[in-house]
Design an enzyme around this catalytic site. Structure first.
Site, PDB file in Angstrom:
ATOM      1  N   ARG A 173      -0.472   4.089  27.587  1.00 41.35           N
ATOM      2  CA  ARG A 173       0.732   3.320  27.284  1.00 41.35           C
ATOM      3  C   ARG A 173       0.299   1.912  26.874  1.00 41.35           C
ATOM      4  NH1 ARG A 173       4.542  -0.122  31.152  1.00 41.35           N
ATOM      5  NH2 ARG A 173       6.232  -0.556  29.694  1.00 41.35           N
TER       6      ARG A 173
ATOM      7  N   HIS B   1      10.634   0.156  26.104  1.00 41.50           N
ATOM      8  CA  HIS B   1      11.022   1.420  26.753  1.00 41.50           C
ATOM      9  C   HIS B   1      11.159   2.544  25.734  1.00 41.50           C
ATOM     10  CE1 HIS B   1      13.083  -1.256  29.997  1.00 41.50           C
ATOM     11  NE2 HIS B   1      11.879  -0.909  30.429  1.00 41.50           N
TER      12      HIS B   1
ATOM     13  N   ARG C 176      14.773 -10.281  35.892  1.00 37.31           N
ATOM     14  CA  ARG C 176      14.881 -10.887  34.559  1.00 37.31           C
ATOM     15  C   ARG C 176      16.351 -11.159  34.234  1.00 37.31           C
ATOM     16  NH1 ARG C 176      11.303  -6.616  31.306  1.00 37.31           N
ATOM     17  NH2 ARG C 176      10.860  -5.710  33.346  1.00 37.31           N
TER      18      ARG C 176
ATOM     19  N   GLU D 236       7.886   9.453  31.200  1.00 38.73           N
ATOM     20  CA  GLU D 236       7.102   8.781  30.172  1.00 38.73           C
ATOM     21  C   GLU D 236       5.684   9.331  30.100  1.00 38.73           C
ATOM     22  OE1 GLU D 236       8.329   4.315  29.834  1.00 38.73           O
ATOM     23  OE2 GLU D 236       8.686   4.942  31.901  1.00 38.73           O
TER      24      GLU D 236
END
Length: 394
Positions: free
Chosen positions: A85, A174, A235, A379
């Site tokens: 990734r 993402h 965030r 993922e």
């Protein structure tokens, strides 16, 4: 044959050894506290969990421990590729890429766009190359899926030179998760992905929504960095750009200080003054904690606005997908979000919604209303499959 999938962060490494076809894992694990006392690699193999200490606590130690485990189980010779990734590929990558010196240089060139992520990804790649010399290695980019966005969606209204010279535009993140859950949602709904307009909502510590038209991203909520868009764990998501100058002057902060606060002290944590974990906030809100209640309400309101906004990119919405730690488990968040989306024809089946937790996907919408599904993201499996597809190309 197995594909080793690596997700390397600044202080952690997620690992998984998968069959790309079946998705069956031979092992999975997480190395934590890298560079600090108590670093260790936790592995799940055959239903058993054990932890290996990492003396030195760096990437080389992680891979040495992993190699020893693979050797002990006779798996090392069956690993045919390594998939990584990589968070930011800029405009250079619209698809996964076999890692060559040129590709690695291009990933380095994107580090200014993801200073917290790409250097860690690069360090992991270099350690994996040393540990597995001769094995093909593939970079799968979070940003690549969103390279299909039209210019009207990715350009900011800023001086053109900022884009031409410095790459200031919306990239999105993402992407691996959004691509995977869109495919799974189409399968669950029994319709071809190519015919569907979906809004996918990846909700975890980081959150984003994506407009997926026929399997392609046409808009998303994150932008130049993973700070734009929805309220997240720590965030802020969207704020007035003038906030930076204002709060720097009022609170005596540097630009770095403001950016750090927006990344690490804001979001659910900042609003609640309590925690960034949705589970803790839901429990506290039930007990009457006003800050937790506010954080939940703002999270849901901003999420519903963003989902509705994606309809502009799609023209019409055939389905909504919830995924990620919050999306897969927070029953009340899903119900409250759908209650605000009557404009899209949403309606929640309370019983089905309550069942869709702890790894149990399913359709949670009322028949005849906007199709809404909960999908467990994977993922690692998507990276393994993208690695296999990339290596199969001429």
């Amino acid at each position: 044959m197995w594909t080793l999938v690596l997700n390397c962060g600044s202080s952690s490494v997620k690992v998984a050894l998968l069959n790309p076809d079946s998705g069956a894992p031979a092992l999975s694990g997480l190395a934590e506290r890298l560079g600090a006392d108590g670093a260790g690699l936790r592995l799940d193999v055959g239903g058993e969990r054990h932890t290996l200490p990492l003396a030195g606590g760096g990437y080389p130690e992680v891979f040495a421990a992993l190699l020893a485990e693979l050797d002990a189980r006779g798996l090392r010779g069956d690993v045919h590729a390594v998939g990584h990734r990589v968070v930011h590929g800029g405009e250079a990558f619209s698809a996964p890429a076999v890692i060559t010196p040129t590709v690695l240089d291009a990933i380095r060139a994107c580090s200014a766009l993801a200073p917290l992520h790409n250097p860690a990804n690069i360090a992991g790649i270099e350690a994996a190359q040393a540990a597995f010399p001769g094995l093909p290695q593939v970079a799968v980019f979070d940003t690549a899926f969103h390279q299909s966005m039209p210019e009207v969606a990715y350009r900011y209204a800023v001086p053109d030179a900022w884009y031409r010279q410095h790459g200031v535009r919306r990239y999105g993140f993402h992407g691996t998760s959004h691509a995977y859950v869109a495919q799974e949602a189409a399968r669950m709904l029994g319709r071809p992905l190519a015919e569907l307009n979906l809004v996918t909502a990846h909700l975890g510590n980081g959150c984003s929504v994506c407009a997926v038209q026929g399997g392609r991203s046409v808009d998303t909520s994150m932008g130049l960095t993973p700070l734009e868009g929805l309220v997240m764990g720590t965030r802020s998501g969207d704020v007035d750009p003038g906030l930076h100058d204002f709060i720097a002057r009022q609170a005596g902060l540097t630009l770095d200080g403001v950016t750090a606060a927006l990344n690490r002290e804001s979001g659910l944590l900042g609003l609640s003054g309590l925690d960034s974990d949705m589970r803790e906030l839901e429990a506290a809100a039930t007990r009457g904690h006003a800050g937790a209640r506010l954080a939940l309400d703002v999270f849901v309101y901003r999420l519903a606005k963003a989902v509705a906004g994606m309809a502009v990119a799609l023209g019409h919405v055939d389905g909504l997908v919830f995924t990620g730690g919050i999306g897969e488990n927070a029953v009340t968040v899903r119900a409250a979000t759908l209650a605000r989306l009557g404009v899209l024809g949403a309606g929640v089946d309370d019983a089905a919604n309550a069942r869709a937790v702890r790894g149990t996907p399913g359709v949670i919408s009322v028949p005849g209303r906007l199709s809404t599904v909960v999908v467990n993201t994977n993922e690692e499996l998507m990276i393994a499959r993208e690695t296999a597809r990339t290596l199969a190309r001429p």
